[in-house]
Scaffold this motif. Structure first.
Motif, mmCIF file in Angstrom:
data_model
loop_
_atom_site.group_PDB
_atom_site.id
_atom_site.type_symbol
_atom_site.label_atom_id
_atom_site.label_comp_id
_atom_site.label_asym_id
_atom_site.label_seq_id
_atom_site.Cartn_x
_atom_site.Cartn_y
_atom_site.Cartn_z
ATOM 1 N N VAL A 55 0.989 -1.206 0.071
ATOM 2 C CA VAL A 55 -0.042 -0.168 0.034
ATOM 3 C C VAL A 55 0.918 1.249 0.023
ATOM 4 C CG1 VAL A 55 -1.720 1.191 1.065
ATOM 5 C CG2 VAL A 55 -1.988 -1.050 1.147
ATOM 6 N N VAL A 56 0.644 2.007 -0.926
ATOM 7 C CA VAL A 56 1.426 3.525 -1.004
ATOM 8 C C VAL A 56 0.387 4.550 -1.357
ATOM 9 C CG1 VAL A 56 3.399 2.223 -2.281
ATOM 10 C CG2 VAL A 56 1.696 3.183 -3.770
ATOM 11 N N ALA A 57 0.908 5.844 -1.091
ATOM 12 C CA ALA A 57 0.192 6.887 -1.214
ATOM 13 C C ALA A 57 1.116 8.026 -1.825
ATOM 14 C CB ALA A 57 -0.283 7.541 0.331
ATOM 15 N N VAL A 58 0.105 8.721 -2.758
ATOM 16 C CA VAL A 58 0.719 9.697 -3.451
ATOM 17 C C VAL A 58 -0.174 10.892 -3.477
ATOM 18 C CG1 VAL A 58 1.836 8.318 -4.747
ATOM 19 C CG2 VAL A 58 -0.173 8.611 -5.538
ATOM 20 N N GLY A 59 0.192 12.065 -3.829
ATOM 21 C CA GLY A 59 -0.514 13.450 -4.250
ATOM 22 C C GLY A 59 -0.885 13.931 -2.890
ATOM 23 N N ASP A 60 -1.908 14.894 -2.989
ATOM 24 C CA ASP A 60 -2.243 15.806 -1.854
ATOM 25 C C ASP A 60 -2.700 14.938 -0.562
ATOM 26 O OD1 ASP A 60 -1.982 17.455 -3.803
ATOM 27 O OD2 ASP A 60 -4.060 18.199 -3.680
ATOM 28 N N CYS A 61 -2.832 13.718 -0.429
ATOM 29 C CA CYS A 61 -3.497 12.984 0.555
ATOM 30 C C CYS A 61 -2.199 12.466 1.617
ATOM 31 C CB CYS A 61 -4.499 12.109 0.272
ATOM 32 S SG CYS A 61 -3.671 10.634 -0.534
ATOM 33 N N ALA A 62 -1.061 12.493 0.644
ATOM 34 C CA ALA A 62 -0.024 11.850 1.205
ATOM 35 C C ALA A 62 1.192 12.670 2.033
ATOM 36 C CB ALA A 62 0.674 11.069 0.150
ATOM 37 N N GLY A 122 11.198 15.609 8.742
ATOM 38 C CA GLY A 122 9.823 15.305 9.038
ATOM 39 C C GLY A 122 8.772 14.972 7.969
ATOM 40 N N HIS A 123 7.542 14.727 8.451
ATOM 41 C CA HIS A 123 6.753 14.515 7.190
ATOM 42 C C HIS A 123 5.950 15.441 6.837
ATOM 43 C CE1 HIS A 123 7.684 10.452 8.875
ATOM 44 N NE2 HIS A 123 7.098 9.782 7.897
ATOM 45 N N ARG A 124 5.530 15.681 5.758
ATOM 46 C CA ARG A 124 4.699 16.748 5.176
ATOM 47 C C ARG A 124 4.243 16.361 4.117
ATOM 48 N NH1 ARG A 124 8.320 21.620 4.228
ATOM 49 N NH2 ARG A 124 8.983 21.715 6.143
ATOM 50 N N ARG A 125 2.814 17.030 3.785
ATOM 51 C CA ARG A 125 1.980 17.051 2.671
ATOM 52 C C ARG A 125 2.294 18.052 1.737
ATOM 53 N NH1 ARG A 125 -3.136 17.974 2.246
ATOM 54 N NH2 ARG A 125 -3.319 19.135 4.097
ATOM 55 N N VAL A 126 2.690 17.848 0.109
ATOM 56 C CA VAL A 126 3.248 18.772 -0.649
ATOM 57 C C VAL A 126 1.895 18.636 -1.726
ATOM 58 C CG1 VAL A 126 4.768 19.498 -2.130
ATOM 59 C CG2 VAL A 126 5.500 18.613 -0.141
ATOM 60 N N GLU A 127 1.346 19.837 -1.621
ATOM 61 C CA GLU A 127 0.090 20.105 -2.671
ATOM 62 C C GLU A 127 0.438 20.734 -3.825
ATOM 63 O OE1 GLU A 127 -3.888 20.743 -0.801
ATOM 64 O OE2 GLU A 127 -2.892 20.873 1.154
ATOM 65 N N HIS A 128 1.319 20.071 -4.572
ATOM 66 C CA HIS A 128 1.708 20.632 -5.925
ATOM 67 C C HIS A 128 1.641 19.801 -7.118
ATOM 68 C CE1 HIS A 128 3.491 23.348 -2.959
ATOM 69 N NE2 HIS A 128 4.675 22.773 -2.851
ATOM 70 N N TRP A 129 1.330 20.678 -8.179
ATOM 71 C CA TRP A 129 0.972 19.577 -9.417
ATOM 72 C C TRP A 129 2.278 18.839 -9.697
ATOM 73 C CZ3 TRP A 129 2.882 19.379 -14.274
ATOM 74 C CH2 TRP A 129 2.140 19.021 -15.363
ATOM 75 N N THR A 130 3.445 19.478 -9.870
ATOM 76 C CA THR A 130 4.603 18.736 -10.020
ATOM 77 C C THR A 130 4.543 17.621 -9.185
ATOM 78 O OG1 THR A 130 5.783 20.808 -10.708
ATOM 79 C CG2 THR A 130 7.186 18.818 -10.708
ATOM 80 N N GLY A 131 4.345 17.663 -7.989
ATOM 81 C CA GLY A 131 4.801 16.640 -6.900
ATOM 82 C C GLY A 131 3.857 15.167 -7.600
#
Length: 408
Positions: free
Chosen positions: A272-279, A288-297
Motif C-alpha cells: 500500500v502506497v500513497a501519493v498526491g495531496d493526501c500523502a 519530518g513528514h509533510r504533505r506537498v500539494e503541488h502539481w509537479t509532485g
C-alpha cells in the motif's frame, strides 16, 4: 504478498496523482489488472486552469483533459462513487454505492478537499474552488460582476482575485496572517509577491480574521473580527484543504495530516502506497513528514511510489526532488522550489523587488535550500537544477511542520 505477486492494483483517486501512478505502473512493466476509482464522474482533468484560464472563459472543459486521445492504459474505470472504507483483511475497497474492489496492491491518491467557513453552509454566493463543479459555479457567478471578497491570500485566493479583477470585478482579499504567502515563501518575499494585488487595484487586508458572513438566503457582507463589514455580492473561501483520508480510519494505515509515508510513498502496510495531496511523505531535507500539494509532485512522485509497490519496498531509490510550484497572477509568473522554512537568509541575486522581476535564493548556513523566480523563468530553471543537485545532502535541521500550499 510481495511485488511479483501483485496481479491486481487499485488506484483510489482518479486525478493527476492517480493517473500518474497508473501510467507509471504500465511503464514499469505491470501487466496485471488495473482499476482506477474516482469519486467524481469525470475522467482525469487538469486543476490549475480552474482558477485562471477556465474561470476567465479562455479555455473550455475539453481543454482540461489530462489523457491523450490515443492513450490506453488498459484499465477499468470506476467513476462517480468514492471509497468509503478499506478492509485490510481481504484488501478490498468499499465504495459509496455498495460495490467493492479487491486488489493485491493499493495506491491511495484520494487528494484533498477545500476547507469551508463554518456557518456558510447553504448561503448562496459563497464558493470554494477545488473541483470542476466548483469552477463552473464560480465562473457563472463572476459573469454577473459586482463585489467579490476572497477569504485567504494563498495561491488559490490570489489567482481567483487576479482572474476576477481581470473580468472587471471589485475585489478585496482578506488574509488573517500578517503577510500572505508567508508560509511557502517566507514573510519578506510573501509580502513582495502579494504587493501585486495593490498594483492591480485589489484591496488587500492583512492581520485580520473573518468573524462571520451575513445575509439571509444569499451572502451580503463579510464581517471581520475588528468590527468592519465588507459588502459582498460573492465570496470565495480559500483557506486551505484537508486530506481526504477519513475512509481509511480503522484500516491500520497510519494517518497524520494525511497518510503517513516513507520517502518513497510506502505506508506501514505492505503493498500500500500513497501519493498526491493526501500523502504525508517523509522529507529528508525537512527532517519530518509533510504533505506537498503541488502539481509537479503529483506528476513525478507516483513513479517512486510505484517502484516501491512493485518491488515490495526493496528497490533503492533517490529521494524525491525538492517541492516545486508555480502560480500566474496578474500576468506575472511566480516559480518556487525548495523549502523557505529551512532558510536563515534570502538574497535577491538578479533583478529587483521593485520591478517585480527578480530571482531570490534562500540559504541555510550558506547552502541553497530554495529559490524563487518572479518573471525570471530561465534563471529560475538553472537555479532549480542546482538546487536539486545539492538536495541529496541537506543541512541538518529540526523537524518541520507539514507544508500544505497550492501548486498548480
Amino acid at each position: 504478498m510481495r511485488g511479483s505477486r501483485v496481479r491486481t492494483v487499485a488506484v483510489v483517486g482518479a486525478s493527476l496523482a492517480g493517473l500518474s501512478a497508473a501510467r507509471s505502473l504500465r511503464k514499469q512493466g505491470f501487466d496485471g489488472r488495473l482499476v482506477l476509482i474516482g469519486d467524481e464522474p469525470h475522467r482525469p482533468y487538469d486543476r490549475p486552469p480552474l482558477s485562471k484560464e477556465f474561470l476567465s472563459g479562455a479555455v473550455g472543459e475539453a481543454d482540461l483533459a489530462l489523457e491523450g486521445d490515443d492513450e490506453d492504459l488498459d484499465a477499468e474505470w470506476v467513476l462517480g462513487s468514492g471509497a468509503v472504507a478499506l478492509d485490510r483483511g481481504d484488501r478490498s475497497v468499499r465504495l459509496a454505492d455498495g460495490r467493492s474492489v479487491r486488489a493485491d496492491g493499493l495506491v491511495i491518491a484520494t487528494g484533498a478537499a477545500a476547507r469551508t467557513l463554518p456557518g456558510s453552509e447553504g448561503l448562496e454566493g459563497v464558493h470554494v474552488l477545488r473541483t470542476l463543479e466548483d469552477a463552473r459555479a464560480l465562473r457563472d457567478e463572476l459573469a454577473s460582476g459586482g463585489r467579490l471578497v476572497v477569504i485567504g491570500g494563498g495561491f488559490i485566493g490570489a489567482e481567483v482575485a487576479s482572474t476576477a479583477r481581470g473580468l472587471g470585478l471589485e475585489v478585496t482579499v482578506v488574509e488573517a496572517a500578517a503577510a500572505p504567502l508567508a508560509g511557502p515563501l517566507g514573510v519578506r518575499m510573501g509580502g513582495v509577491v502579494s504587493s501585486l494585488h495593490a498594483l492591480h487595484g485589489v484591496t488587500l487586508l492583512c492581520g485580520v480574521g473573518v468573524k462571520a458572513l451575513s445575509g439571509r438566503r444569499r451572502v451580503e457582507a463579510v464581517l471581520l473580527e475588528d468590527g468592519r463589514s465588507l459588502p459582498a455580492d460573492a465570496v470565495v473561501v480559500g483557506v486551505g484543504a484537508r486530506p481526504c483520508v477519513d475512509w481509511l480510519e480503522g484500516s491500520g494505515i497510519t494517518l497524520d495530516n494525511g497518510v503517513r509515508c516513507g520517502a518513497d510513498g510506502s505506508t506501514d502496510v505492505p503493498e500500500v502506497v500513497a501519493v498526491g495531496d493526501c500523502a504525508a511523505w517523509y522529507d529528508p531535507a525537512a527532517g519530518g513528514h509533510r504533505r506537498v500539494e503541488h502539481w509537479t509532485g503529483a506528476r513525478e512522485r507516483p513513479a517512486l511510489a510505484v517502484t516501491a509497490l512493485l518491488s515490495g519496498g526493496t528497490a533503492a531509490q533517490q529521494p524525491p526532488r525538492p517541492p516545486y510550484f508555480w502560480s500566474d497572477q496578474y500576468g506575472v509568473r511566480i516559480q518556487f522550489a525548495g523549502h523557505a522554512a529551512l532558510a536563515d537568509s534570502v538574497t535577491v541575486e538578479e533583478g529587483t523587488e521593485a520591478d517585480r522581476s527578480f530571482l531570490a535564493v534562500y540559504r541555510r548556513s550558506g547552502v541553497p535550500v530554495a529559490v524563487l523566480g518572479v518573471d525570471r523563468p530561465g534563471p529560475f530553471t538553472r537555479r532549480r537544477r542546482q538546487l536539486s543537485s545539492t538536495a541529496a545532502a541537506p543541512p541538518t535541521v529540526a523537524p518541520a511542520a507539514p507544508m500544505s500550499s497550492h501548486g498548480p
